[in-house]
Enzyme design. Structure first.
Site, PDB file in Angstrom:
ATOM      1  CG  ASP A 197      -2.066   0.930   1.136  1.00 36.05           C
ATOM      2  OD1 ASP A 197      -2.310   1.462   0.031  1.00 36.05           O
ATOM      3  OD2 ASP A 197      -2.740   1.158   2.148  1.00 36.05           O
ATOM      4  CG  HIS A 237       0.231   2.209  -9.270  1.00 31.31           C
ATOM      5  ND1 HIS A 237      -0.030   1.791  -7.986  1.00 31.31           N
ATOM      6  CD2 HIS A 237      -0.870   2.908  -9.657  1.00 31.31           C
ATOM      7  CE1 HIS A 237      -1.243   2.216  -7.627  1.00 31.31           C
ATOM      8  NE2 HIS A 237      -1.758   2.899  -8.623  1.00 31.31           N
ATOM      9  CG  LEU A 248       9.980 -16.958  -4.184  1.00 28.27           C
ATOM     10  CD1 LEU A 248       9.555 -16.994  -2.721  1.00 28.27           C
ATOM     11  CD2 LEU A 248      10.593 -15.595  -4.488  1.00 28.27           C
TER      12      LEU A 248
HETATM   13  C1  FPP Z   1      -1.696   0.319  -3.350  1.00 22.69           C
HETATM   14  O1  FPP Z   1      -1.302   1.649  -3.436  1.00 22.69           O
HETATM   15  C2  FPP Z   1      -1.213  -0.431  -4.458  1.00 22.69           C
HETATM   16  C3  FPP Z   1      -1.993  -1.003  -5.427  1.00 22.69           C
HETATM   17  C4  FPP Z   1      -3.451  -0.895  -5.475  1.00 22.69           C
HETATM   18  C5  FPP Z   1      -1.404  -1.751  -6.517  1.00 22.69           C
HETATM   19  C6  FPP Z   1      -0.112  -2.441  -6.227  1.00 22.69           C
HETATM   20  C7  FPP Z   1       0.572  -2.566  -7.503  1.00 22.69           C
HETATM   21  C8  FPP Z   1       1.901  -2.519  -7.713  1.00 22.69           C
HETATM   22  C9  FPP Z   1       2.914  -2.441  -6.642  1.00 22.69           C
HETATM   23  C10 FPP Z   1       2.434  -2.517  -9.080  1.00 22.69           C
HETATM   24  C11 FPP Z   1       1.982  -3.630  -9.953  1.00 22.69           C
HETATM   25  C12 FPP Z   1       2.310  -4.943  -9.391  1.00 22.69           C
HETATM   26  C13 FPP Z   1       2.989  -5.898 -10.017  1.00 22.69           C
HETATM   27  C14 FPP Z   1       3.151  -7.214  -9.362  1.00 22.69           C
HETATM   28  C15 FPP Z   1       3.592  -5.694 -11.340  1.00 22.69           C
HETATM   29  P1  FPP Z   1      -2.436   2.760  -3.459  1.00 22.69           P
HETATM   30  O2  FPP Z   1      -2.599   3.190  -4.871  1.00 22.69           O
HETATM   31  O3  FPP Z   1      -3.665   2.255  -2.792  1.00 22.69           O
HETATM   32  O4  FPP Z   1      -1.750   3.876  -2.614  1.00 22.69           O
HETATM   33  P2  FPP Z   1      -2.488   4.985  -1.730  1.00 22.69           P
HETATM   34  O5  FPP Z   1      -3.230   4.245  -0.649  1.00 22.69           O
HETATM   35  O6  FPP Z   1      -1.341   5.784  -1.208  1.00 22.69           O
HETATM   36  O7  FPP Z   1      -3.375   5.750  -2.650  1.00 22.69           O
END
Ligand code: FPP
Length: 249
Positions: free
Chosen positions: A27, A44, A138
């Protein structure tokens, strides 16, 4: 001493008390980007680099299962532009990382309502899963279009169908049978669940599987999370007494 054990000892960790399964709620990508006055998608993109670093670290430490919450069933409600950027990132990640997954012996796995993913993502994912299926160092599981409650509903339907077809006697249904009808069938339950960016929530992740999991919430935003912080969490984990509801004897 094999290389994983020496790597573990190098960080002051006890090889006998290493977790078998680490799960992470990644997150804070959006907040990371906002702090830097950038578009959320940049967060992201930077988050993908952390995915690479943490996957490498877990493999080096000999942790056999890493599960990452990459996209929840609720995330479909984000603006279409962000959903589409996340899907493109995923395709790019799968294409660019498959050679490294092969070189490092990492098996890719995915859990969730995968039929809701766009065709291109689904095909790229299926191909990466197929190519890496024999790898053994893994298992990297991506939770995609995943929701814990939806997973439980699916399990109930599977068992109910078995009962109505006469294959399952309701009296036979036990915890092992329930676990065997979840997406995670065959995997150990997570020993550790990490959530980055400070929120004290489970957010519908692995609801059944985390019954006895040790929880770690760090204020660090996912793009800033790194191997050093993972090691600190593992050190803390090794000091915790896990009783699984029993008393010490
Ligand atoms: C949460 O941050 C993150 C996500 C909803 C997506 C996670 C995705 C990635 C790390 C990249 C893609 C993954 C792979 C495996 C290629 P948020 O957007 O909710 O952050 P915020 O709470 O600060 O708004």
């Amino acid at each position: 001493m094999n290389s994983e054990r020496s790597e573990v000892s190098r960080f002051g960790l006890d090889p006998e008390k290493m977790p078998r399964h680490v799960a992470i709620i990644m997150d804070g990508n959006g907040r990371w980007a906002r702090k830097k006055l950038m578009n959320r998608v940049k967060g992201h993109e930077r988050g993908v680099q952390t995915v690479r670093d943490i996957t490498r670290a877990c493999r080096q430490l000999g942790i056999p299962f890493l599960t990452l919450y990459a996209f929840s069933t609720e995330n479909w409600q984000r603006p279409a532009r962000e959903v589409s950027a996340l899907m493109s990132l995923l395709v790019r990640f799968l294409r660019s990382e498959t050679p490294e997954l092969m070189a490092k012996g990492i098996r890719l796995n995915a859990i969730g309502q995968l039929d809701r993913l766009p065709d291109k993502v689904r095909h790229t994912l299926d191909e990466a899963i197929r190519q890496t299926a024999q790898n053994e160092s893994l298992t990297l599981t991506l939770a995609l279009s995943y929701g814990g409650r939806a997973e439980l509903v699916r399990m109930v339907r599977l068992l109910a169908a078995g009962v109505s077809q006469g294959r399952i006697d309701p009296e036979q249904i036990d915890e092992a049978m329930v676990a065997g009808h979840l997406y995670t069938a065959g995997m150990p339950d997570p020993d550790i669940l990490i959530r980055t960016s400070g929120e004290m929530r489970i957010s519908n992740f692995l609801l059944w599987q985390i019954a006895y999991t040790e929880l770690f919430v760090t204020p660090t935003l996912w793009p800033d999370f790194n191997q050093q912080e993972l090691i600190s969490i593992l050190q803390d984990f090794q000091t915790r007494e896990r009783r699984f509801g029993k008393v010490e004897t």
